[in-house]
Design an enzyme around this catalytic site. Sequence first.
Site, PDB file in Angstrom:
ATOM      1  N   PHE A   1       1.170  -1.145  -0.058  1.00 48.08           N
ATOM      2  CA  PHE A   1       0.003   0.028  -0.073  1.00 48.08           C
ATOM      3  C   PHE A   1       1.281   1.375  -0.628  1.00 48.08           C
ATOM      4  O   PHE A   1       1.476   1.662   1.363  1.00 48.08           O
ATOM      5  CB  PHE A   1      -0.843  -0.201   1.134  1.00 48.08           C
ATOM      6  CG  PHE A   1      -1.769  -1.276   1.416  1.00 48.08           C
ATOM      7  CD1 PHE A   1      -2.469  -1.296  -0.040  1.00 48.08           C
ATOM      8  CD2 PHE A   1      -1.395  -2.252   2.467  1.00 48.08           C
ATOM      9  CE1 PHE A   1      -3.304  -2.765   0.073  1.00 48.08           C
ATOM     10  CE2 PHE A   1      -1.547  -3.479   2.054  1.00 48.08           C
ATOM     11  CZ  PHE A   1      -2.907  -3.666   1.082  1.00 48.08           C
ATOM     12  N   ASP A   2       1.399   1.655  -1.157  1.00 47.46           N
ATOM     13  CA  ASP A   2       2.410   2.790  -1.278  1.00 47.46           C
ATOM     14  C   ASP A   2       1.848   3.970  -1.925  1.00 47.46           C
ATOM     15  O   ASP A   2       2.594   4.504  -1.964  1.00 47.46           O
ATOM     16  CB  ASP A   2       3.256   2.274  -2.242  1.00 47.46           C
ATOM     17  CG  ASP A   2       2.571   1.857  -3.689  1.00 47.46           C
ATOM     18  OD1 ASP A   2       1.552   1.771  -4.109  1.00 47.46           O
ATOM     19  OD2 ASP A   2       3.258   1.881  -4.656  1.00 47.46           O
TER      20      ASP A   2
END
Lengths: 307, 307
Positions: A20-21
């Site tokens: 989850f960048d």
Amino acid sequence: MAPRYLTGDAAGLKSFLDKFDVVFLFDCDGVLWSGDYLFPGTVETLELLRGRGKQVVFVTNNSTKSRVDYQKKLTGLGIPSNPEEIFCSSYSASIYISRILKLPADKRKVFVIGETGIEQELRSENVPFIGGTDPALRRDITPEDYKRIAAGDDPSVIDPEVGVVLVGLDFHINYLKIALAYHYVKRGAIFLATNIDSTLPSSGSLFPGAGSMSAPLIMMLGQDPVALGKPSQAMMDAIEGKFHFDRSRACMVGDRLNTDIRFGIEGKLGGTLAVLTGVSSKEEILTGTVQPAAYLDKLSDLLEAES
Amino acid sequence: MAPRYLTGDAAGLKSFLDKFDVVFLFDCDGVLWSGDYLFPGTVETLELLRGRGKQVVFVTNNSTKSRVDYQKKLTGLGIPSNPEEIFCSSYSASIYISRILKLPADKRKVFVIGETGIEQELRSENVPFIGGTDPALRRDITPEDYKRIAAGDDPSVIDPEVGVVLVGLDFHINYLKIALAYHYVKRGAIFLATNIDSTLPSSGSLFPGAGSMSAPLIMMLGQDPVALGKPSQAMMDAIEGKFHFDRSRACMVGDRLNTDIRFGIEGKLGGTLAVLTGVSSKEEILTGTVQPAAYLDKLSDLLEAES
């Protein structure tokens, strides 16, 4: 798939953070702090995420505060932030009224049950309103009120331009306000709620929440309001409208399964992360109908990804 | 069997009146009067029934008045009565608390949300109470209140002797009272309501009723109160306890299907009679799930039995 327990699992944490960048959405009370107590490691954890280029967003159902008020709270607790990162249900409701609802020109006023947070956010969207903190409504109902409200022909009592009733947490709720809100909806106003959390955590216990302000109206009208706070996707749409992010690369972090985690799941975010420092228990996380992808004992366990 | 329409049917009326020769239970507002308007023929109809030896009983869910208050209202409208003929939900609730509930000696106090009618009836049954019209609770909640209510260790804030929360119509409802009631129930108090009518008819319109006072608590607690007004059979039991009548020879007269008529049907009374001068319409009477045995345009049509 059962929720994955990540506390102490440095490798699992690293891959979770890498996945989850883009955006981490945070519920606040019960995640970052409890009441006025900042959890140790909160500031460092937010720094870690920001340092890795992730957008941090604070998402709260608290409707008594505006974004500006809320930033003051964050600052007071030592959490760096800017108002653009903050989404509260009063802001979500104001955006919904000003940008989504197509109100006729002669029905643009909002009758507010709530505190200054709602009023500030309505003002920021140029939405006209009455009620709210108006001291003229902080009084007992009179025999004359019944007649004038029922008749509905005096615009100083029943304003014909009211097209929306918006109900949030109101520490000054009274019989007169409930009666007026009921009559506006019966006369055709749209029934909205900032959020429908029945309780408000405070002092380590629970007190009446915004949902409890809507409860009499729901019972009288036989109708639920459109609620704009979590888990309503109107709030997610508002957040996406500002940040334009890839939902599959975003994660919602929260302590309440039926609001926070459900908000993330129904918003089709890539990840949901529960923490055990708030309302929902480990047992609920493992056996409930709404389950996060992963969970931690506490938010600062994310720091182990650095170890 | 479809409800029988008795207006203009003199023979049908006579046999109906003959069949129920013991007790006629009357709902009041919407049957005998509307607000402050006495329906023509009300007094004569009650005289007709009394003249034929029938016991007349006035059964009302109004919890803001005591029996004494209610008799004043009847007298003011020109209806002869005595207090023994009057059953209001505040009286029903007081009897339930004093005679049915077996409260431990150290849990006998009642925390009241409501007006003087409840207080008078609790006093008449020697039930100790707090709250109600106490001016000390007619104020805003303070930060100190949250802490003291949550802690619960100060008997001047959370009285450890409270074993019952009784909620009726309260024109001075506020956040503090709801918070206190919630905490008492969470600490083990029994949750009672005088009645759960969501609305109160007034000035030809509807206003928040006693049920709307319970609504926030129902939502917060996820629990319904035991309601003592119609259609609760606790009220029927109280009436039977006083008059010891044969239910098969008694008739309930009312304007609301879901309270009055349901009250009579579930109480296994011989007869139920609806009138069209109040809330429920002819269409609802003919097509609803709760149906009276018979109905009239108006109560005074009973006078045709004399013709």
